[in-house]
Enzyme design. Structure first.
Site, PDB file in Angstrom:
ATOM      1  CE  LYS A  90       0.323  -0.399   2.293  1.00 48.53           C
ATOM      2  NZ  LYS A  90       0.326  -1.569   1.381  1.00 48.53           N
TER       3      LYS A  90
ATOM      4  CB  CYS B 266       1.132   3.453  -4.846  1.00 47.78           C
ATOM      5  SG  CYS B 266       2.164   2.680  -6.114  1.00 47.78           S
TER       6      CYS B 266
ATOM      7  CE  LYS C 207      -0.404  -5.769  -7.970  1.00 46.29           C
ATOM      8  NZ  LYS C 207       0.380  -6.457  -9.014  1.00 46.29           N
TER       9      LYS C 207
END
Length: 401
Positions: free
Chosen positions: A180, A142, A49
């Site tokens: 990412k 995110c 995480k």
């Protein structure tokens, strides 16, 4: 003598994996214990995480999940507004080291996020690689909570910022560097190119899609509702697989960079599709939250069986095999035509859905006569709508006479 079983081993740039399945950064990797549990079950790797500097306060709200389910309570889409790891850097330093010692043959990736200040990214990268992380994944994608602070997708939606952060970490990283990517952009290639230009060894795509799951029509509160109020969250689950496949294939067609596919993967078939679209490995999160980390067994068995049936020697032989068939709309054939046909009339229940669909959304080529479906081939335009709405699979698309 039977042919040898296909190999599930794969390489992603400089990383070698026992199979193509990794846990994605998220709730299933919120602790070292959960990661080690997954390794015991057979996962080849895991991404922690997202770890942030201790100066960044992380406080989650409750509740923070919402779902879109089918009539049998099966998951279609999943929204989360959960933030990144609440553990301090010292916790992850200890857990990364402990996990690497117990599972030296698995790949442990540290996901990190920091402010737009490149020095913060460098310091955090040094911390996790010194702890023993096999690779570093930069979370610049995110879509909820963190962009309000100028991080996450607030960085990942801008090529210049992606290049700057990646280049800064590349200067200090001794381990492979993964970036990412966010799907919440108009064009993915400029972002992907900026990451590669900045020094990324591997690209991971995609992070969650920004969404609003729904509105409770009785209370008029958004879902999930936090004391009557809500916000936009990250959408995952089976419904986003087409978005992930599109982005992975677009990058694979244009850039010679190793790819990790993410998004809507809940079965081995989904993984195989991502690999055929150009991915070398797969990350899974939502399906593990929904069904448990034990799904890895079926995924490995299913993928191995598929490779054997198709006579592929291993994952590498499947990688990118579909790419040559993906092109522009203008290049698609206008010569070969398919038409609706009642291939399995014995299954028909005369529900009439095909008639209604073709009448109001097609070309009025399907009708009902004497309780049976009748298809007027001369009116059929080959759109295939009727075959999709038929619940019994009666209608299929076949070449014309």
């Amino acid at each position: 003598m039977p042919a040898p079983a296909p190999s599930l081993e794969t390489t992603v740039g400089p990383l070698a994996l026992k199979n193509p399945f990794l846990l994605a950064s998220g709730p299933p990797t919120t602790s070292g214990e959960r990661i080690r549990h997954a390794f015991r079950l057979g996962w080849a790797g895991a991404v922690t995480k997202t770890i942030v500097p201790d100066t960044m306060e992380i406080r989650d709200v409750s509740p923070r999940f919402a779902t879109w389910k089918d009539g049998n309570s099966g998951l279609l889409g999943f929204e989360n507004i959960e933030l990144v790891s609440k553990h301090e850097e010292s916790y992850w330093v200890s857990e990364i080291a402990a996990t690497r010692e117990e599972y030296p043959d698995r790949i442990l990736v540290a996901s990190i996020m920091a402010s737009p200040d490149p020095r913060e990214w460098q310091e955090l990268a040094c911390t996790v690689q010194d702890a023993g992380a096999d690779a570093i994944e930069l979370n610049v994608s995110c879509p909820h909570g963190m962009p309000e602070r100028g991080v996450g997708a607030a960085i990942g939606q801008h090529p210049d910022l992606v290049r700057e952060v990646t280049r800064a970490v590349r200067q200090v990283a001794r381990v492979p560097l993964i970036v990412k990517l966010t799907p919440n952009v108009t064009e993915i290639l400029p972002i992907a190119e900026a990451a590669v230009d900045g020094g990324a060894d591997i690209l991971a795509a995609i992070n969650t899609v920004q969404c609003l799951m729904g509105i409770d029509l009785e209370t008029l509160e958004p879902r999930p509702s936090v004391a009557g109020f809500g916000t936009y969250g990250g959408y995952s689950g089976p419904a986003i697989k087409p978005v992930g496949l599109r982005i992975v294939s677009q990058i694979a067609r244009e850039l010679p960079v190793p790819l990790i596919g993410i998004g809507g993967i809940s079965r081995w078939q989904d993984a195989a599709e991502y690999i055929a679209a150009g991915a070398s490995a797969i990350q899974v999160c939502t399906a593990v939250m929904w069904e448990g980390a034990g799904i890895i067994r079926g995924m490995n068995e299913g993928l191995s069986g598929y490779l054997s049936r198709k006579h592929f020697t291993g994952v590498g032989a499947l990688r990118g095999r579909a790419l040559e068939r993906i092109g522009t709309h203008a290049a698609l054939s206008r010569d070969r035509r398919l038409f609706a046909s009642r291939r399995f009339p014995e299954r028909c229940t005369s529900c009439g859905r095909c008639v209604t669909a073709c009448r109001d959304g097609g070309y009025h080529a399907v009708s009902m006569a004497g309780g049976e479906v009748v298809i007027a081939t001369e009116r059929c335009d080959g759109c295939s709508l009727c075959s999709h709405v038929c619940p019994e699979g009666v209608i299929v698309m076949l070449p014309g006479a």
